[in-house]
Motif scaffolding. Sequence first.
Motif, PDB file in Angstrom:
ATOM      1  N   ALA A 202       0.951  -0.863  -0.014  1.00  0.00           N
ATOM      2  CA  ALA A 202      -0.073  -0.395   0.085  1.00  0.00           C
ATOM      3  C   ALA A 202       1.086   1.520   0.133  1.00  0.00           C
ATOM      4  O   ALA A 202       2.260   1.029   0.659  1.00  0.00           O
ATOM      5  CB  ALA A 202      -0.755   0.409   1.052  1.00  0.00           C
TER       6      ALA A 202
ATOM      7  N   LYS B 232      -2.177  -0.935  -2.764  1.00  0.00           N
ATOM      8  CA  LYS B 232      -3.519  -0.317  -2.789  1.00  0.00           C
ATOM      9  C   LYS B 232      -2.919   0.876  -2.460  1.00  0.00           C
ATOM     10  O   LYS B 232      -1.920   1.414  -2.226  1.00  0.00           O
ATOM     11  CB  LYS B 232      -4.193  -0.502  -1.573  1.00  0.00           C
TER      12      LYS B 232
ATOM     13  N   LEU C 109      -4.290   4.395  -1.200  1.00  0.00           N
ATOM     14  CA  LEU C 109      -5.006   5.424  -0.060  1.00  0.00           C
ATOM     15  C   LEU C 109      -5.021   6.664   0.526  1.00  0.00           C
ATOM     16  O   LEU C 109      -3.148   6.699   0.736  1.00  0.00           O
ATOM     17  CB  LEU C 109      -5.226   3.737   1.010  1.00  0.00           C
TER      18      LEU C 109
END
Length: 300
Positions: free
Chosen positions: A239, A274, A276
């Motif tokens: 992430a 990801k 985010l």
Amino acid sequence: MTNDKIQVIGIDVGGTAIKLGRFTRDGTCLQSLTVASPQPTTPEAVLEVIVDAIAQIDPDNQAVGIGIGTPGPADAAGRIAKIAINLPGWIDVPLADWLEAKIAKPTAIANDANCALLGEAWLGAGRNFQNLILLTLGTGVGGGIILDGKLFVGHQGAAGELGLILFNPDGPMCNSGNQGSLEQYASATAIRRRTLKEPLELGLLAEAGDPVALTFWQEYGRDLGIGLTSLVYVLTPEAIVIGGGISGSFEFFLPAVKAEIEKRVQPLSRAGLKILPAELGNFAGIVGAAKLAWQNYSGF
């Protein structure tokens, strides 16, 4: 003292304000406090303000440890604030030793961006990942790296200056001495130079559907995505967490960021990646400093 009563204090030192929080080991903040930074913000003056603020936030002397985020790299042992280029006199400051001598509690220090990352990894957007990076998009561009669940600080504790990686060798000069760093394209300072507008104004214009602002954020996202490409190849994070004031326009630049990474990074290196937005906002620094204190506390 039972485990559920054990507490630590997290501190975030800034040029205009010093924030403190008293936390239990599950991350519950029992009390927070913000005090003005002394002017000038010399190390000795900051120490005195911190000592006084700790007495306010922990009058019963229950905290068992202290964690502090400072605006610049610390040494790998978490004892010395190596430099803070925007604060006077902050070169090789043994802040942990100083504070321990004053309050007799184990103390650890870290770069403020690293503390923000620890906070997001503990209680925020990064809590479900063992390998992640944080990019803070503000006046400058900071960052931090967690590998296999541990903060990576590298040789001399100076790793994670993600905003200083090369973006364009012929670009504007950077205060770091680099030319054309990512910071010169992704920071609020760079946005002002390029558009003569504040990032917040551009975000509001984009929300209203202004085509010029929407185009700007697409171009911004393209540049940011290109910069992140190198980090993804080297670190293969699960992430990437985006924080800082510019992250308020995350929805407008995210599609272009993702498009660049998908175009430029081979599938294996970006599998499951990801991207985010940070969740803790200005609270991330004291949360992460508290996590640092827990990690440093021998009884936990």
